[in-house]
Design a protein around this motif. Structure first.
Motif, mmCIF file in Angstrom:
data_model
loop_
_atom_site.group_PDB
_atom_site.id
_atom_site.type_symbol
_atom_site.label_atom_id
_atom_site.label_comp_id
_atom_site.label_asym_id
_atom_site.label_seq_id
_atom_site.Cartn_x
_atom_site.Cartn_y
_atom_site.Cartn_z
ATOM 1 N N SER A 86 113.350 -19.616 21.921
ATOM 2 C CA SER A 86 113.755 -18.248 21.613
ATOM 3 C C SER A 86 113.059 -17.774 20.348
ATOM 4 N N LYS A 87 112.915 -16.442 20.250
ATOM 5 C CA LYS A 87 112.226 -15.893 19.083
ATOM 6 C C LYS A 87 113.239 -15.276 18.118
ATOM 7 N N VAL A 88 113.209 -15.736 16.884
ATOM 8 C CA VAL A 88 114.109 -15.187 15.879
ATOM 9 C C VAL A 88 113.670 -13.766 15.526
ATOM 10 N N ILE A 89 114.588 -12.832 15.586
ATOM 11 C CA ILE A 89 114.291 -11.448 15.221
ATOM 12 C C ILE A 89 114.903 -11.113 13.859
ATOM 13 N N VAL A 90 116.134 -11.568 13.647
ATOM 14 C CA VAL A 90 116.765 -11.397 12.332
ATOM 15 C C VAL A 90 117.138 -12.775 11.800
ATOM 16 N N ARG A 91 116.688 -13.061 10.594
ATOM 17 C CA ARG A 91 116.916 -14.381 10.004
ATOM 18 C C ARG A 91 118.392 -14.564 9.629
ATOM 19 N N SER A 92 118.760 -15.811 9.387
ATOM 20 C CA SER A 92 120.157 -16.089 9.053
ATOM 21 C C SER A 92 120.553 -15.446 7.723
ATOM 22 N N ASN A 93 119.564 -15.105 6.890
ATOM 23 C CA ASN A 93 119.911 -14.413 5.646
ATOM 24 C C ASN A 93 119.968 -12.895 5.830
ATOM 25 N N GLY A 94 119.844 -12.457 7.070
ATOM 26 C CA GLY A 94 120.007 -11.035 7.367
ATOM 27 C C GLY A 94 118.741 -10.203 7.320
ATOM 28 N N THR A 95 117.614 -10.779 6.900
ATOM 29 C CA THR A 95 116.371 -9.998 6.844
ATOM 30 C C THR A 95 115.654 -10.033 8.190
ATOM 31 N N VAL A 96 114.879 -8.992 8.435
ATOM 32 C CA VAL A 96 114.207 -8.862 9.735
ATOM 33 C C VAL A 96 112.818 -9.502 9.673
ATOM 34 N N THR A 97 112.397 -10.077 10.809
ATOM 35 C CA THR A 97 111.054 -10.659 10.860
ATOM 36 C C THR A 97 110.030 -9.565 11.174
ATOM 37 N N TYR A 98 108.768 -9.948 11.084
ATOM 38 C CA TYR A 98 107.662 -9.060 11.371
ATOM 39 C C TYR A 98 107.764 -8.477 12.783
ATOM 40 N N VAL A 99 108.104 -9.342 13.737
ATOM 41 C CA VAL A 99 108.186 -8.884 15.127
ATOM 42 C C VAL A 99 109.245 -7.811 15.285
ATOM 43 N N GLY A 100 110.352 -7.977 14.580
ATOM 44 C CA GLY A 100 111.410 -6.979 14.651
ATOM 45 C C GLY A 100 110.914 -5.618 14.200
ATOM 46 N N LYS A 101 110.218 -5.613 13.074
ATOM 47 C CA LYS A 101 109.668 -4.358 12.573
ATOM 48 C C LYS A 101 108.650 -3.774 13.549
ATOM 49 N N ASP A 102 107.906 -4.672 14.179
ATOM 50 C CA ASP A 102 106.899 -4.225 15.123
ATOM 51 C C ASP A 102 107.531 -3.588 16.358
#
Length: 653
Positions: free
Chosen positions: A317-333
């Motif tokens: 699975s691909k992480v979209i939001v990290r466990s610390n609540g910040t969004v990954t690059y893919v999420g922004k994309d």
RNA sequence: GCGCCCGUAGCUCAGCUGGAUAGAGCGACUGGCUUCGAACCAGUAGGCCGGGGGUUCGAGUCCCUCCGGGCGCGCCA
């Protein structure tokens, strides 16, 4: 013209096939046309009889005979022959064809469709000078833009600026901690130095420093945080650096005739809460879920099954939001991609960023409310020009759209991928890069921005200009320097753009200085030279006190037929008339290299014509008029095709 | 391990949805500037299209398999 006739013939046969063999006949869609293997077979070949043979249980040859008899006369066609065991070879009426070219309208495809196509290219991290890999991206993207515009599409060019990422942060860290520079001092450096080159070295130094001092990674963390918050001296420095570097990138690309319409920036994606909106949508439609166990515990993830066929493994699975609540690059994309299609329900504000010398304007996103900007986004189709190493992430982005039930938009999202530009071992040696014994055996060596290994775009352009200048000077020693330099620059750009375009997208380019600097053989320079020779003939005519004839008044269908009876001339005219067909086909296949190839073939054809037929000294009046028309026609087609490739024709060479 | 890409002349590469005798450039070798500029043109040599199976009227192209090379597969971007 060729394209047009080809369609007419295909349609005539399609209608005949339906009438003879019924609507449920073997062929669906348009009837195939091909280029005969040998020119002596005619101009257009139809293999339709082969396909029909199976379903009709009849010999292809018999079908071909039946069809070609039944099809009757087609305007512009002189005859149809059956060849081999069932090919139908069409011979065009040369007089008709030549005469039609004479009155052909200029640029029939200038209809601006309402549907917008977005092409995103360049996308260089704004933390150091551009290198040759970026050049491939930008040249490929820009040429595709030109191809689409040439066939009448409405295109918007975007260059995405990641001004809040790790790469910018690292240069900021270097300025603050290694160099101890204040924003004011960096501002001064921007004014007084080759800033993108300075950052190139600084970034490499910083990467080294992290290696030796892992504790320094805390600086990066703090800097990223400050940049994201958008306040304080660190954030100011980040904007200072990235804006200055973006300006250098735009300047570099402008040297290659590459312009942009809009620069969407990551900082605005953050501040205008694009992600928050996309996050809501993704949660609402259950495209992502909150993981409660395993290695991704505490993250919002997209299940692997969404983007990878047959994979149910949760580890994929691909992480979209990290466990610390910040969004990954893919999420922004995903948020950005939604915005491009007008699906996000949010928009940027825009401010004018730069005006090119031709008055064309580039706009950049901003979070401050503004009015008076043109509308951006809301496309029907989106091409992302990104190298093939990122195909996994691009798949995830498209899967995001699909999971939100935006199926049409997912299908209209194209990852316009291409392979990387590496360095040939020989070029590494020339540049003083040390290679391991293993690397020496490889066909190519990957460049590394972190290590500062690579060929800077501006260095390569400069080198090309210097070499072209030598050549120009040896031929025109008495011309003023600025004139020679202007010509040399156009030659250099032609050579570079052609070099990057002649390889198909999924071939790795092993960059080699000797090859890139070559001005003979299959190069942009060769094509430019052909265009100039065509112009020279027409100039020579004027020098002799003669004027260009009014071709439409003086050349008739009969005279065209007489002149085009010469096989060499006919083949040449045919080649020149296929420009639009070549561009159309290159758009369909998504392969700018096909246009480059065509340009080269066109130039080759003209060079042979040039050698074989003296034009201005021709004594037969009709033939002379005809040859002059051909020269002018080739000139126009060469210029048109070079224009699509983004290559200028110099005043001389 | 899984996924994607590549393998065609000595070198670098084309070969469009399967189609007729597999093509360019470079390099090598022959010729060609008192002619619209030779950054050019004409010609010669150079190929079991990585190997093996299959699909069919027909395969460099599609399928399977093996070999060789590259790139991805992160709570980096």
């Amino acid at each position: 013209m060729f394209h047009f006739l080809e369609k007419r013939i295909a349609e005539a046969f399609a209608a005949r096939i339906q009438a003879l063999y019924g609507v449920n006949g073997a062929l669906q869609g348009p009837v195939q046309t091909e280029q005969p293997k040998q020119a002596s077979f005619g101009e257009i070949a139809l293999p339709a009889a082969f396909q029909l043979a199976r379903q009709l249980k009849k010999a292809p040859k018999a079908i071909a005979a039946e069809l070609s008899n039944a099809v009757g006369t087609i305007e512009g066609v002189a005859g149809i022959e059956i060849a081999g065991n069932g090919y139908m070879n069409v011979r065009l009426d040369r007089g008709y064809y030549g005469y039609a070219l004479l009155s052909e309208r200029e640029a029939p495809g200038t209809r601006a469709e309402a549907e917008k196509v977005i092409i995103e290219h360049t996308n260089i991290n704004p933390n150091k000078a551009a290198h040759i890999g970026h050049l491939r991206n930008a040249i490929l993207g820009d040429t595709f833009v030109r191809m689409l515009r040439a066939i009448g599409r409405n295109v918007e060019v975007q260059n995405y600026i990641d001004n809040t990422g790790v790469q910018v942060a690292d240069v900021v860290v270097a300025f603050e901690h290694l160099e101890q520079k204040s924003p004011a001092e960096v501002r001064a450096l921007i004014q007084t130095t080759r800033f993108d080159y300075l950052c190139w070295d600084l970034y490499a130094r910083m990467s080294n420093y992290y290696q030796d001092h892992p504790e320094a990674l805390e600086w990066r963390k703090a800097t990223l945080h400050a940049i994201e918050a958008g306040e304080g001296a660190t954030a100011e420095l980040a904007h200072l650096v990235s804006d200055a570097i973006v300006r250098t990138h735009l300047a570099t690309m402008y040297r290659l005739n590459i312009e942009y319409d809009v620069l969407p920036r990551e900082s605005e994606i953050l501040h205008l809460q694009f992600w928050a909106r996309a996050f809501e949508l993704l949660k609402e439609r259950k495209a992502i879920y909150f993981e409660t166990e395993g290695k991704n515990k505490g993250c919002w993830v997209m299940p692997a099954s969404a983007f990878r066929e047959g994979s149910e493994d949760e580890d994929d699975s691909k992480v979209i939001v990290r466990s610390n609540g910040t969004v990954t690059y893919v999420g922004k994309d995903i948020a950005y991609q939604l915005w491009k299609f007008g699906l996000l329900g949010k928009d940027f504000y825009y401010r004018q960023w730069h005006t090119y010398p031709d008055k064309h304007e580039v706009w950049a996103s901003t979070s401050d409310p503004q009015t008076g900007s043109p509308p951006f986004g809301r496309a029907a189709r989106v091409y992302n020009v990104i190298d093939s190493r990122q195909s996994y992430l691009q798949d995830v982005v498209v899967a995001g759209l699909r999971a939100l039930d935006y199926t049409a938009q997912a299908d209209a999202s194209v990852h316009f991928s291409y392979e990387m530009v590496a360095l040939s071992p020989r070029t590494c040696v020339e540049m003083g890069i040390e290679l391991s014994d293993e690397d020496k055996k490889r066909p190519y060596v990957e460049v590394s921005g972190r290590k500062g290994l690579g060929v800077k775009a501006d260095d390569l352009i400069d080198k090309l200009i210097e070499k072209a200048l030598e050549e120009v000077t040896s031929r025109h020693p008495d011309d003023p320097e600025d004139q020679r330099r202007r010509v040399a620059t156009q030659i250099a750009v032609g050579a570079l753009r052609y070099f990057m375009l002649k390889y198909t997208r999924n071939s790795v380019i092993a960059f080699d200085f000797a090859e890139a600097l070559s001005f003979t053989g299959e190069t942009g320079v060769y094509v430019q030279y052909a265009a100039i020779r065509a112009r020279k003939i027409l100039e020579k005519l004027k020098e002799r006190g003669e004027t260009l004839p009014d071709f439409r008044a003086e050349l008739t269908r009969e005279s065209m037929a007489r002149q085009l009876a010469d096989e060499r001339l006919w083949q040449a005219v045919l080649m020149a008339s296929k420009a639009d067909a070549a561009i159309e086909q290159a758009v369909t296949s998504g392969e700018p290299a096909h246009v480059a190839r065509y340009a080269f073939q066109l130039a080759q054809t003209f060079s042979t014509f040039y050698q074989d037929f003296p034009v201005v000294t021709e004594t037969n009046p009709e033939k002379k008029t005809f040859l002059l028309w051909m020269t002018d026609y080739f000139r126009a087609q060469l210029e048109h095709t070079l224009g699509v490739l983004g290559i200028d024709v110099p005043e001389y060479m």
